[in-house]
Design an enzyme around this catalytic site. Structure first.
Site, mmCIF file in Angstrom:
data_model
loop_
_atom_site.group_PDB
_atom_site.id
_atom_site.type_symbol
_atom_site.label_atom_id
_atom_site.label_comp_id
_atom_site.label_asym_id
_atom_site.label_seq_id
_atom_site.Cartn_x
_atom_site.Cartn_y
_atom_site.Cartn_z
ATOM 1 N N ASP A 281 1.093 -1.074 0.071
ATOM 2 C CA ASP A 281 -0.022 0.194 -0.027
ATOM 3 C C ASP A 281 0.624 1.276 0.467
ATOM 4 O OD1 ASP A 281 -2.324 1.627 0.134
ATOM 5 O OD2 ASP A 281 -3.318 0.866 1.790
HETATM 6 C C1 BGC Z 1 -5.266 3.263 0.129
HETATM 7 C C2 BGC Z 1 -5.489 2.447 -0.874
HETATM 8 C C3 BGC Z 1 -4.961 3.317 -2.319
HETATM 9 C C4 BGC Z 1 -3.532 3.350 -2.310
HETATM 10 C C5 BGC Z 1 -3.160 4.528 -4.255
HETATM 11 C C6 BGC Z 1 -3.514 4.182 -0.753
HETATM 12 O O1 BGC Z 1 -3.648 4.847 0.399
HETATM 13 O O2 BGC Z 1 -5.004 2.799 1.264
HETATM 14 O O3 BGC Z 1 -6.492 1.713 -1.129
HETATM 15 O O4 BGC Z 1 -4.884 2.113 -3.693
HETATM 16 O O5 BGC Z 1 -3.135 5.010 -1.360
HETATM 17 O O6 BGC Z 1 -3.855 5.490 -4.314
#
Ligand code: BGC
Length: 742
Positions: A281
């Protein structure tokens, strides 16, 4: 014979390697042989472009050079054919010309915005959800996107957690069916298709169980609960063919998910045999330093790569440390090759090596983003996502002959609010295609109906200056519709709230409007189950409209006037008060089962509050009524190899055609470990004309009776089971028992 210069040799080898129409595996082998360690690690590196939905982002003006040097494998937040093409052109200047993969959070639509996933889940309509994901994929892929960070399949039982809006609610069975449908929708006929985007199932794992509903917080849970409740939707998404997984921000029992070998190596890539790749993530590799189980970026990279995180989203720990880790012999080349192989495999499968620009077709982009059928589908699923919570004296549906309607509230004329948290800002930022609630109503009513408007108040704050005008407006009308709720960015990532009541003075406005004596229909717009005792007890009619997307206004009008009879059923329990959280229907009975009577001494109740939720999982009304009768089981005993068919008759006994979601719950009465008081095991959605009836059938097999025992072995135990068929998890209409015999 003259010897070839080493440079010429490499060039020829590259041309030969890339030109061969060999099986993917061989093509990857040839490519890996040509790659330097830096280039390999480059494939494991993902950067943000210049647009962020979340953050924090690293400012990096050297991205183009790094791409040219083969140090970047993927970009996110880079949308549109023009922009993706320009980055891809730079990647094509790199030595090995390995195409970039463009990822994006296409969570509930690209241009056409669908209801937030939790709302869609309330439709229980798997085909409609698959279709919504299909359309999102068609549009996104036409806009240059290869890969969506969706579906989010985290089970969520705490509405304080803002990200409940992104998933399918509290139940592993419903969540699994939906996860499967969404992956199928995104990936369509497979990754080679130009209108398919690769799914990324997230967040692996147990992110939804953050302590206190506080985003990014720790998770501490038993393996049994992990396997039984939190992992099934991930497994279902994998069974549907999901190409990638994203790990999660939380630690699980003290080990950050990003550096968690048990999750990624043992379960996902081991036991489940996942062949795709895992992306971290956003920044989660570097965040392990804050978690406190690694000292610095070097250790974080070591921990993550060892645990099976193949790609680093934005933390730069891989870029800054992996080469050194390999030199120091802490990380083997084989481990790196495995990660790179997984990533290249997907790029090959998507046809990017054959044509890196195949998703960058401006003409297709124009066509797909303006397809009127997409809006039609969005309107249909939006109507299906609305849940009718209350309808005293058949106030709804409204008559199209109504002379004067007052449409009041801070959300009536909003456009972007309807899109919900994960909306995508397309180049140009046009939001004129979004149908506001006001315009939806205007489109619906005839010329003779007078529509009046007053804002009344803001979503937040204490200002009541608009109340008087709202009351005056209501007094002139035959019926009042009040649209209140959250702002779209009050639910979503990092939007945990300790107070989940309807914000500001909106409920006070309702009180004033009710005092006029006019009938008031309340629309509640939100990304999570809110707590609203005053509205629930005093408003005569309530529609929970969530965030419904770009067709919100039309869909709401369809339901208000009965062109669509609401059929949604809650995918998540609505508590009476924050004090009941976490709350879910499939709880254990305890040794002192709770009762709701006054003498609840020394049992598992609250002394100051009912134990029952305000609206339970599976709850939702219709303008018509349904009867359930004639429950029959083909037999009362089955062996593990046999099946029992459960059948019943459902009839539409009311005045409108409508759809009903019939829910099958089972209870294993005595297990080697405690079993929930009921568990959803199947459902059917049927459409019935007035006076029409139908026979609904469910099949019970060993799989439906199985659970993870104390040794975490999956299996069914002989014994007696309750079978319950209902219109919600509390409103059980028919019940019987049967036995599984050895
Ligand atoms: C989120 C993800 C997301 C990623 C990219 C993160 O902060 O937890 O779900 O896909 O950002 O935007």
């Amino acid at each position: 014979m003259r010897k070839l210069s080493p440079l010429l040799y490499v060039c020829i080898s590259i041309v030969v390697a890339l030109a061969q129409p060999k099986p993917i595996e061989q093509r990857i082998d040839s490519l890996l042989k040509l790659m330097t360690i830096e280039e390999k690690i480059g494939q494991m590196n993902q950067y943000n472009d210049d647009w962020t939905a979340t953050g924090p982002a690293t400012v990096d003006n050297d991205k183009a050079n790094q791409i040219r040097n083969g140090q970047v494998g993927s970009l996110l937040n880079c949308i549109g054919t023009e922009r993706t093409r320009s980055w891809q052109k730079i990647a094509m200047q790199s030595r090995l010309k390995i195409p970039l993969l463009f990822g994006q959070d296409v969570v509930h639509g690209y241009k056409t915005t669908f209801p937030i996933p939790l709302a869609e889940a309330c439709s229980w309509d798997l085909d409609a959800m698959q279709n919504a994901a299909r359309i999102a994929a068609t549009e996104a892929s036409a806009g240059g996107i290869h890969w969506t960070f969706a579906p989010m399949v985290d089970i969520a039982r705490d509405p304080r957690w803002g990200r409940v809006m992104e998933g399918a609610g509290e139940d592993p069975y419903l969540g699994s069916r939906i996860a499967y449908a969404r992956v199928k929708g995104f990936q369509g006929n497979g990754l080679g298709e130009v209108n398919s985007v690769m799914a990324c199932v997230k967040h692996f794992a147990a992110y939804g169980a953050a302590v206190g509903g506080r985003d990014y917080n720790s998770v501490d849970m038993s393996d049994r609960q992990l396997f039984e409740v939190y992992l099934p939707p991930f497994k279902a998404a994998l069974d549907a063919g999901a190409g990638t997984f994203m790990n999660s921000f939380n630690d699980l029992n003290g080990v950050p998910a990003t550096g968690n070998s048990f999750l990624q190596r043992d379960i996902l890539k081991g036991k489940w045999g996942f062949k795709g790749f895992v992306v971290s993530d956003w920044g989660s590799i570097g965040e392990m330093i804050n978690h406190g189980n690694v000292k610095n970026g070097y250790e974080a990279a070591l921990s993550a790569v060892t645990a099976g995180s193949d790609m680093d989203m934005e933390s730069r720990c891989y870029k800054n440390n992996l080469v050194q880790l390999v030199k120091d012999k802490k990380v083997s080349t084989a481990l790196i090759d495995d990660a790179v192989r997984r990533i290249l495999q997907k790029k090959f499968e998507m046809g990017l090596f054959d044509d890196p620009f195949r998703f960058c077709n401006a003409e297709r982009e124009q066509k797909e983003l303006n397809d009127p059928d997409h809006a039609k589908s969005a309107r249909e699923i939006a109507a299906k996502s609305i849940v009718l919570l209350k309808n005293e004296n058949h106030l709804l549906p409204l008559s199209k002959e109504t002379k004067t309607i007052a449409f009041i509230g801070p959300l009536v004329k909003a456009y972007k609010q309807n899109k919900g948290f994960w909306d995508i800002e397309l180049p140009g930022g046009d939001s004129s295609f979004i149908v506001s609630q006001w315009n939806g109503l205007k489109n619906k009513v005839g010329k003779k109906t007078i529509l009046l408007y007053a804002k009344g108040c803001d979503i937040e704050g204490t200002n009541k200056e608009g109340f008087a005008e709202a009351v005056r407006t209501a007094q002139q009308a035959d019926v009042v519709i009040l649209s209140i709720g959250e702002r779209r960015d009050m639910s979503g990532e990092a939007k945990s709230r300790s107070d989940i009541s309807i914000p500001g003075v909106q409920e006070e406005l309702l009180k004033e409007l009710l005092a006029t004596g006019k009938p008031v229909v309340v629309l509640i717009n939100a990304g999570r189950p809110l707590v609203f005792p005053y509205t629930a007890d005093h408003a005569p009619a309530i529609l929970y409209t969530w965030w419904l997307g770009s067709e919100a206004g039309n869909a709401i009008a369809d339901v208000l006037f009965g062109d669509y009879n609401p059929s949604g059923k809650l995918a998540m329990t609505f508590p009476r008060s924050v004090g009941q959280i976490p709350i879910y229907y499939s709880h254990f009975n305890t040794g002192r089962p709770a009762t709701d009577d006054a003498n609840h001494n020394y049992n598992s109740s609250y002394t100051d509050l009912s134990i029952y939720p305000k609206y339970e999982f599976g709850y939702g009304l219709s303008y018509t009524t349904f009867s359930y009768s004639n429950l029959q089981l083909t037999k009362k005993q089955m062996t593990a190899n046999e099946q029992i068919t459960v059948s019943l008759t459902v009839a539409n006994t009311g005045k409108y055609p409508g759809e009903e979601i019939i829910q099958l719950y089972l209870r294993d009465k005595v297990g080697s470990i405690v079993r929930p008081v009921k568990e959803l095991k199947d459902f059917k959605k049927v459409a019935l004309a007035v006076n029409e009836s139908t026979i609904v059938q469910f099949t019970i097999d060993k799989e439906k009776l199985s659970f993870f025992n104390q040794q975490l072995q999956w299996g069914a135990e002989a014994g007696e089971f309750d079978v319950m068929v209902g219109a919600s998890s509390r409103n059980i209409k028919l019940q019987d028992t049967f036995s599984l015999v050895p």
